[in-house]
Design an enzyme around this catalytic site. Structure first.
Site, PDB file in Angstrom:
ATOM      1  N   ARG A 121       0.752  -0.938   0.218  1.00 23.00           N
ATOM      2  CA  ARG A 121      -0.434  -0.221   0.110  1.00 23.00           C
ATOM      3  C   ARG A 121       1.594   1.099   0.029  1.00 23.00           C
ATOM      4  NH1 ARG A 121      -2.029   0.828   4.583  1.00 23.00           N
ATOM      5  NH2 ARG A 121      -1.216  -0.550   5.759  1.00 23.00           N
ATOM      6  N   TYR A 131      -1.273  -3.722  -6.334  1.00 20.01           N
ATOM      7  CA  TYR A 131      -1.170  -4.631  -5.469  1.00 20.01           C
ATOM      8  C   TYR A 131      -1.955  -4.333  -4.398  1.00 20.01           C
ATOM      9  CZ  TYR A 131       1.824  -7.494  -3.010  1.00 20.01           C
ATOM     10  OH  TYR A 131       2.939  -8.722  -1.999  1.00 20.01           O
ATOM     11  N   GLY A 132      -2.778  -5.100  -3.710  1.00 21.81           N
ATOM     12  CA  GLY A 132      -3.431  -5.731  -2.928  1.00 21.81           C
ATOM     13  C   GLY A 132      -3.942  -4.871  -2.655  1.00 21.81           C
ATOM     14  N   GLY A 133      -4.453  -4.019  -1.286  1.00 25.81           N
ATOM     15  CA  GLY A 133      -5.309  -2.857  -0.781  1.00 25.81           C
ATOM     16  C   GLY A 133      -5.530  -1.583  -2.091  1.00 25.81           C
ATOM     17  N   LYS A 166      -9.421  -3.546   1.759  1.00 25.00           N
ATOM     18  CA  LYS A 166      -8.878  -1.410   2.778  1.00 25.00           C
ATOM     19  C   LYS A 166     -10.381  -0.435   2.579  1.00 25.00           C
ATOM     20  CE  LYS A 166      -5.993  -4.270   5.001  1.00 25.00           C
ATOM     21  NZ  LYS A 166      -5.974  -3.892   6.154  1.00 25.00           N
ATOM     22  N   HIS A 175     -10.538  -2.746  11.572  1.00 25.18           N
ATOM     23  CA  HIS A 175      -9.436  -3.784  11.106  1.00 25.18           C
ATOM     24  C   HIS A 175      -8.835  -5.248  11.906  1.00 25.18           C
ATOM     25  CE1 HIS A 175      -4.869  -3.738  10.054  1.00 25.18           C
ATOM     26  NE2 HIS A 175      -5.538  -4.121   8.757  1.00 25.18           N
ATOM     27  N   SER A 224      -1.490  -3.306  10.666  1.00 22.44           N
ATOM     28  CA  SER A 224      -1.001  -4.099   9.402  1.00 22.44           C
ATOM     29  C   SER A 224       0.110  -4.612   9.832  1.00 22.44           C
ATOM     30  CB  SER A 224      -0.564  -3.596   8.020  1.00 22.44           C
ATOM     31  OG  SER A 224      -1.779  -3.107   7.663  1.00 22.44           O
ATOM     32  N   CYS A 232       1.103  -7.418  11.992  1.00 24.58           N
ATOM     33  CA  CYS A 232       1.615  -7.001  13.713  1.00 24.58           C
ATOM     34  C   CYS A 232       0.938  -8.541  14.190  1.00 24.58           C
ATOM     35  CB  CYS A 232       0.547  -5.839  14.240  1.00 24.58           C
ATOM     36  SG  CYS A 232       2.340  -4.648  13.523  1.00 24.58           S
ATOM     37  N   LYS A 241      -2.447 -10.626  12.563  1.00 19.17           N
ATOM     38  CA  LYS A 241      -3.255 -10.382  13.637  1.00 19.17           C
ATOM     39  C   LYS A 241      -4.174 -11.688  12.490  1.00 19.17           C
ATOM     40  CE  LYS A 241      -4.643  -7.043  10.962  1.00 19.17           C
ATOM     41  NZ  LYS A 241      -3.539  -6.399  10.544  1.00 19.17           N
ATOM     42  N   THR A 242      -3.505 -12.446  11.293  1.00 15.09           N
ATOM     43  CA  THR A 242      -3.392 -13.546  10.694  1.00 15.09           C
ATOM     44  C   THR A 242      -3.374 -14.878  11.723  1.00 15.09           C
ATOM     45  OG1 THR A 242      -3.456 -12.722   8.749  1.00 15.09           O
ATOM     46  CG2 THR A 242      -3.292 -14.636   8.348  1.00 15.09           C
ATOM     47  N   ASN A 243      -2.115 -14.634  11.927  1.00 16.59           N
ATOM     48  CA  ASN A 243      -1.597 -15.664  13.004  1.00 16.59           C
ATOM     49  C   ASN A 243      -2.562 -15.847  14.329  1.00 16.59           C
ATOM     50  OD1 ASN A 243       1.069 -17.061  12.145  1.00 16.59           O
ATOM     51  ND2 ASN A 243       1.016 -14.590  11.486  1.00 16.59           N
ATOM     52  N   ASP A 282      -8.630  -9.868   9.536  1.00 23.12           N
ATOM     53  CA  ASP A 282      -8.193  -8.678   8.859  1.00 23.12           C
ATOM     54  C   ASP A 282      -9.083  -7.717   8.999  1.00 23.12           C
ATOM     55  OD1 ASP A 282      -5.764  -7.184   7.815  1.00 23.12           O
ATOM     56  OD2 ASP A 282      -7.369  -6.434   6.219  1.00 23.12           O
ATOM     57  N   ASN A 296       7.305  -7.459   1.898  1.00 22.47           N
ATOM     58  CA  ASN A 296       5.521  -8.053   2.377  1.00 22.47           C
ATOM     59  C   ASN A 296       5.354  -9.211   0.956  1.00 22.47           C
ATOM     60  OD1 ASN A 296       3.158  -6.739   3.420  1.00 22.47           O
ATOM     61  ND2 ASN A 296       2.515  -5.623   0.975  1.00 22.47           N
ATOM     62  N   ARG A 309       3.080 -12.227  -0.056  1.00 25.28           N
ATOM     63  CA  ARG A 309       1.810 -12.628  -0.001  1.00 25.28           C
ATOM     64  C   ARG A 309       0.954 -13.656  -0.411  1.00 25.28           C
ATOM     65  NH1 ARG A 309      -1.108  -8.745   4.153  1.00 25.28           N
ATOM     66  NH2 ARG A 309       0.733  -7.093   3.986  1.00 25.28           N
ATOM     67  N   GLU A 321       1.252 -20.208  22.188  1.00 25.05           N
ATOM     68  CA  GLU A 321       1.019 -19.611  23.808  1.00 25.05           C
ATOM     69  C   GLU A 321       0.504 -18.112  23.634  1.00 25.05           C
ATOM     70  OE1 GLU A 321       2.725 -21.893  25.351  1.00 25.05           O
ATOM     71  OE2 GLU A 321       4.167 -23.059  23.971  1.00 25.05           O
TER      72      GLU A 321
HETATM   73  P1  GTP Z   1      -1.923  -7.735   7.487  1.00 24.31           P
HETATM   74  O1  GTP Z   1      -2.177  -8.765   6.781  1.00 24.31           O
HETATM   75  O2  GTP Z   1      -0.764  -6.646   6.443  1.00 24.31           O
HETATM   76  O3  GTP Z   1      -2.873  -6.639   8.250  1.00 24.31           O
HETATM   77  O4  GTP Z   1      -1.247  -8.499   8.652  1.00 24.31           O
HETATM   78  P2  GTP Z   1      -1.399  -9.135   9.926  1.00 24.31           P
HETATM   79  O5  GTP Z   1      -1.795  -8.154  11.261  1.00 24.31           O
HETATM   80  O6  GTP Z   1      -2.384 -10.394   9.712  1.00 24.31           O
HETATM   81  O7  GTP Z   1       0.234 -10.271  10.469  1.00 24.31           O
HETATM   82  P3  GTP Z   1       0.067 -11.254  10.404  1.00 24.31           P
HETATM   83  O8  GTP Z   1       0.342 -12.601  11.500  1.00 24.31           O
HETATM   84  O9  GTP Z   1       0.085 -12.135   8.994  1.00 24.31           O
HETATM   85  O10 GTP Z   1       1.928 -10.830  11.382  1.00 24.31           O
HETATM   86  C1  GTP Z   1       2.711 -10.453  10.775  1.00 24.31           C
HETATM   87  C2  GTP Z   1       4.102 -11.276  10.821  1.00 24.31           C
HETATM   88  O11 GTP Z   1       4.463 -10.848  12.547  1.00 24.31           O
HETATM   89  C3  GTP Z   1       4.616 -12.066  10.411  1.00 24.31           C
HETATM   90  O12 GTP Z   1       5.605 -12.450   9.871  1.00 24.31           O
HETATM   91  C4  GTP Z   1       5.059 -13.237  12.048  1.00 24.31           C
HETATM   92  O13 GTP Z   1       5.466 -14.413  11.373  1.00 24.31           O
HETATM   93  C5  GTP Z   1       4.580 -11.991  12.596  1.00 24.31           C
HETATM   94  N1  GTP Z   1       3.838 -12.729  14.107  1.00 24.31           N
HETATM   95  C6  GTP Z   1       2.849 -12.926  14.329  1.00 24.31           C
HETATM   96  N2  GTP Z   1       1.960 -13.729  15.172  1.00 24.31           N
HETATM   97  C7  GTP Z   1       3.572 -13.481  16.312  1.00 24.31           C
HETATM   98  C8  GTP Z   1       3.786 -13.609  17.705  1.00 24.31           C
HETATM   99  O14 GTP Z   1       3.385 -13.902  18.206  1.00 24.31           O
HETATM  100  N3  GTP Z   1       5.384 -13.363  18.119  1.00 24.31           N
HETATM  101  C9  GTP Z   1       6.189 -12.994  16.695  1.00 24.31           C
HETATM  102  N4  GTP Z   1       7.065 -12.904  17.147  1.00 24.31           N
HETATM  103  N5  GTP Z   1       5.567 -12.562  15.667  1.00 24.31           N
HETATM  104  C10 GTP Z   1       4.527 -12.955  15.284  1.00 24.31           C
HETATM  105  C1  SPV Z   2      -2.649  -4.657   5.275  1.00 24.52           C
HETATM  106  O1  SPV Z   2      -1.748  -3.691   5.172  1.00 24.52           O
HETATM  107  O2  SPV Z   2      -3.507  -4.377   6.593  1.00 24.52           O
HETATM  108  C2  SPV Z   2      -3.045  -5.489   4.495  1.00 24.52           C
HETATM  109  C3  SPV Z   2      -2.955  -5.920   3.505  1.00 24.52           C
HETATM  110  O3  SPV Z   2      -4.229  -6.065   4.534  1.00 24.52           O
HETATM  111  S1  SPV Z   2      -3.434  -5.028   1.787  1.00 24.52           S
HETATM  112  O4  SPV Z   2      -4.875  -6.055   1.174  1.00 24.52           O
HETATM  113  O5  SPV Z   2      -2.460  -4.563   0.661  1.00 24.52           O
HETATM  114  O6  SPV Z   2      -3.850  -3.507   2.610  1.00 24.52           O
HETATM  115 MN    MN Z   3      -4.694  -6.347   7.647  1.00 27.05          MN
END
Ligand code: GTP
Ligand code: SPV
Ligand code: MN
Length: 596
Positions: free
Chosen positions: A71, A212-214, A221, A241, A263, A265, A267-269, A288, A377, A379, A506
Site C-alpha cells: 500500500r 497491488y493488494g489494498g 481496505k 481492522h 498491518s 502485526c 492478526k492472521t497468525n 483482517d 510484503n 503475500r 503460546e
Molecule cells: P496484515 O495482513 O498486513 O494486516 O498483517 P497481520 O496483522 O495479519 O499480520 P500477520 O499475522 O501476517 O503477522 C505478520 C508478521 O508477524 C509475520 O512475520 C509473523 O510471523 C509475525 N508474528 C505474528 N504473530 C507473532 C507472535 O505472536 N510473535 C512473534 N514474534 N511474531 C509474530
Molecule cells: C494490510 O496492509 O493491513 C493488509 C494488506 O491487510 S493490504 O490488503 O495490501 O492492505
Molecule cells: Mn490488514
C-alpha cells in the site's frame, strides 16, 4: 449482453467504458470455470507462473513491479468536502479537484485491455450486514484475487436486483497499450500518478496506477474499511481492522474475540491460533476485517466481510502458523515469493531452507545473494474455506457475539505482554494511543514508531477524533453488553534482540487469562497503566520462559510511560477541539495515575 437490468449499474459501466476506452467489456460470473480461464490467461501472457501442480494444485505465482509491492499511504486520499472531516491522519483533496485530475488519467487508460466488471458482496450473500460493491478493473490479477477474497458474480447480481444499490469501485493499473505494444508482466503507473481515492460522502472509490493488494483489491481496505467506517459512523455500526476468532474452553463455553493490530502485526497468525493449553480450542472466523452491529438482544455481533485471506507470506511456516500452511495447499495465488527449482514457492522463515531458486524480482537466487528471496510484503491469497479450523459459523448471516476486544502493536520495549483496561473509556484511550513499529506492509511510513489508533490510522475514512467519539457512543448503546477491552504486545525483546515471549500458539495462555477475567475468575493487579495478571494468574506451565523474562514481560516501567506522555499529548493536539471530552478525561487520568 450485460447480465443485469440494474439501471444505476448499467449507466455506470457505460460511463466508465466511454471514459477508459477498453477494447472489450467482460462481466464476471464468479464461476470456477471463469476463474480457471482468467488465471490460465495470466500464465499464457507471462504475467504469472504456474506452481508445480503436483506440489500445489491450481496455484500461480505473480511477481510485481519492484515499485509496486505494498500500500502507498502518501498516495491514498480521503476526499470529503471539508478538509477537517478527513482529519489530520488522512491525506485530503477537494473531491472536485481530485476527480478532475483523475479523469485526465482515466481518459483512455484501458486502451488495449479488457474492462472487467466484478459484482462482489462483502459478507455472506444472505447476511443483513453485508454490502454490495462493483469493481471495474483492467487487471486480471485483481479479478482472480477478488474471486477469492470476496463473493463474486451472478449470485451478487441476483441480490442486487433491478434497483438495488452498490458501491462503485473503479480501478485501473494506469498503463494503456498502444496498438502493437507488448504488455509487461505487471503493468502499473509511476508513483506520482498513483491515486487511491475515496469519496466517503458519496460512497465512491477511484483507484489508479497500482495493481497491488489494498491499493487494487478495492473490496478490502478501500470499501470494507475506509468507506465502510464512514458509513458505520453515519449509521451506528462498526467497521474495524480486526481478526475474529472463537475460543472454546474445556467446558465448552465459547468466547468470541476481535482483535485490531496494525498491518503485519499478527492478526492472521492469531486468527489461526493453535492453542498450546490443554483442552482449549480456537476457530478462525476472519483474519483482517470485522463488521459489527448491535443485535436486537443488545449484543454486538460481528461478521467477516471477506471470503479469503490475503496474508503476509514471510515468516509463515508449519511451526509458526500451520493452519495458514494448510490453507495454501491448493487454489492459491502467491505474490512476490521465491520460485524453487521444483517450481514450488518459498519465502524466508518457511520450515525448510531453500538452496536455489528464482527471487521475487525474477533473478537467480541463493541464500548467499545477500537479499531476501521473497519481498518482505510477499503475500498468499487463499479461500477461507480451505482453512482446517475455519469456524462452522464463519458465514452465519447474523455474525457471532463479541466478548473481548484486543488492541496492540509491535513494541520492542515498554509495553507489557497484556493489560486489561479499567473500563470501556480507558480501553478507548489505550486503543487510541496504540503505537507500533514500522513494517513492510506500507511503503512510506515515516519514523520507527507511529501512533496507530485502533490499527486504523491508514484505514479510517473520516476524522479519527470523530471515530473515537463513535466508540464512546457505541458503549453507551451497548451498556452492560459491551465487550471487555485488553491491550497486548507479543513483540517485546531483550537487549540482545531476542523475543521475550514465544508468541504464536503460546498466545492462547494470554487469551485464557482474558476469558477468565470476563468470567471474574482470574486475578489481576492494578497498575498506573491498567490491570495486569496477578502472580500465578496466567498459566505458564510447560513453557520455557525464565522467571527473569517473565518479570520483564509484565514490568510496568513508570518512567518510560511518563516519557511517552508528551508525545501522546502532541498527537492528540493534532485533532484540536475535535478530541472528545471523554478522551480528555482519560488523558488527565493517565497523567494522574503516573504521578505527573
Ligand atoms: P496484515 O495482513 O498486513 O494486516 O498483517 P497481520 O496483522 O495479519 O499480520 P500477520 O499475522 O501476517 O503477522 C505478520 C508478521 O508477524 C509475520 O512475520 C509473523 O510471523 C509475525 N508474528 C505474528 N504473530 C507473532 C507472535 O505472536 N510473535 C512473534 N514474534 N511474531 C509474530
Ligand atoms: C494490510 O496492509 O493491513 C493488509 C494488506 O491487510 S493490504 O490488503 O495490501 O492492505
Ligand atoms: Mn490488514
Amino acid at each position: 449482453m450485460a447480465p443485469t437490468r440494474n439501471k444505476k449499474l448499467l449507466a455506470w459501466v457505460e460511463e466508465i467504458q466511454a471514459l477508459c476506452k477498453p477494447d472489450e467489456v467482460y462481466w464476471c460470473d464468479g464461476s470456477q470455470e471463469e476463474y480457471d480461464r482468467i488465471v490460465e490467461g495470466t500464465v499464457r501472457s507471462g504475467a504469472s507462473v504456474r506452481v508445480n501442480p503436483e506440489k500445489r494444485p491450481n496455484s500461480v505465482l505473480f511477481r510485481s513491479a519492484p515499485s509496486d509491492v505494498a500500500r502507498v499511504e502518501v498516495r491514498t486520499y480521503i476526499a470529503s468536502r471539508k478538509e477537517e472531516d478527513a482529519g489530520p491522519t488522512n491525506n485530503w483533496m477537494d473531491p472536485d479537484e481530485l476527480k478532475k485530475t483523475m479523469r485526465v488519467l482515466y481518459d483512455g487508460c484501458m486502451r488495449g485491455r479488457t474492462l472487467y466488471v466484478i459484482p462482489f458482496c462483502m459478507g455472506p450473500i444472505d447476511s443483513p450486514i453485508s454490502k454490495i460493491g462493483i469493481e471495474i478493473t483492467d487487471s486480471p490479477y485483481v479479478v482472480a484475487n477478488m474471486e477469492i477474497v470476496t463473493r463474486v458474480g451472478t449470485k451478487v447480481l441476483e441480490r442486487l436486483g433491478d434497483d438495488g444499490d452498490f458501491i462503485p469501485c473503479l480501478h485501473s493499473v494506469g498503463a494503456p497499450l498502444e496498438p502493437g505494444q507488448k504488455d509487461v508482466p505487471w503493468p502499473c503507473a509511476p508513483m506520482e500518478q498513483k491515486y487511491i481515492s475515496h469519496f466517503p460522502e458519496e460512497n465512491l472509490i477511484w483507484s489508479y496506477g497500482s495493481g497491488y493488494g489494498g491499493n487494487a483489491l478495492l473490496g478490502k481496505k478501500c470499501l470494507a474499511l475506509r468507506i465502510a467506517s464512514a458509513m458505520a459512523h453515519r449509521e451506528g455500526w462498526m467497521a474495524e481492522h480486526m481478526l475474529i476468532l472463537r475460543f472454546t474452553s474445556p467446558e465448552g463455553r465459547q468466547y468470541h474475540i476481535a482483535g485490531a493490530f496494525p498491518s503485519a502485526c499478527g492478526k492472521t497468525n492469531l486468527a489461526m491460533l493453535q492453542p498450546t493449553i490443554p483442552g482449549w480450542k480456537a476457530e478462525c472466523i476472519g483474519d483482517d476485517i470485522a463488521w459489527m452491529k448491535i443485535a436486537p438482544d443488545g449484543s454486538l455481533r460481528a461478521i467477516n466481510p471477506e471470503s479469503g485471506f490475503f496474508g503476509v507470506a514471510p515468516g509463515t511456516s508449519y511451526k509458526s502458523n500451520p493452519m495458514a500452511m494448510e490453507s495454501i495447499r491448493e487454489n492459491a495465488i502467491f505474490t512476490n515469493c521465491v520460485l524453487t527449482d521444483d517450481h514450488d514457492i518459498w519465502w524466508e522463515g518457511m520450515d525448510e531452507p531453500c538452496e536455489h531458486g528464482i527471487d521475487w524480482k525474477g533473478r537467480e537466487w541463493t541464500p548467499a545473494s545477500g537479499e531476501p528471496g521473497a519481498n518482505p510484503n510477499a503475500r498468499f491469497t487463499a479461500p477461507c474455506r480451505q482453512c482446517p479450523i475455519i469456524c462452522p459459523d464463519w458465514e452465519a448471516p447474523d455474525g457471532v457475539p463479541i466478548d473481548i476486544f484486543l488492541f496492540g502493536g509491535r513494541r520492542t520495549h515498554v509495553v507489557p505482554l497484556v493489560t486489561e483496561a479499567f473500563d470501556w473509556d480507558h480501553g478507548v484511550y489505550l486503543a487510541a494511543t496504540a503505537a507500533s513499529e514500522k513494517t513492510a506492509a506500507a511503503l512510506d511510513v515515516k519514523g520507527t514508531i507511529r501512533r496507530d489508533p485502533f490499527a486504523m490510522h491508514p484505514f479510517c475514512g473520516y476524522n479519527m477524533a470523530d471515530y473515537w467519539q463513535h466508540w464512546f457512543t457505541m458503549s453507551d448503546r451497548l451498556g452492560g453488553k459491551a465487550p471487555k477491552i485488553f491491550y497486548v504486545n507479543w513483540f517485546r525483546k531483550n537487549p540482545d534482540g531476542r523475543w521475550l515471549w514465544p508468541g504464536f500458539g503460546e498466545n492462547s495462555r494470554v487469551l485464557k487469562w482474558m476469558c477468565e477475567r470476563v468470567d471474574g475468575k482470574a486475578e489481576a493487579v492494578d497498575t498506573p497503566i491498567g490491570r495486569l495478571p496477578a502472580d500465578g494468574a496466567l498459566e505458564l506451565e510447560g513453557l520455557d520462559v525464565s522467571a527473569e523474562d517473565w518479570a520483564e514481560l509484565l514490568r510496568v516501567d513508570v518512567d518510560a510511560w511518563k516519557a511517552e506522555i508528551p508525545e501522546v499529548e502532541e498527537f492528540m493536539a493534532r485533532f484540536g477541539d475535535r478530541v472528545p471530552p471523554r478522551m480528555r478525561t482519560q488523558m488527565a487520568n493517565a497523567r494522574k495515575r503516573l504521578g505527573l
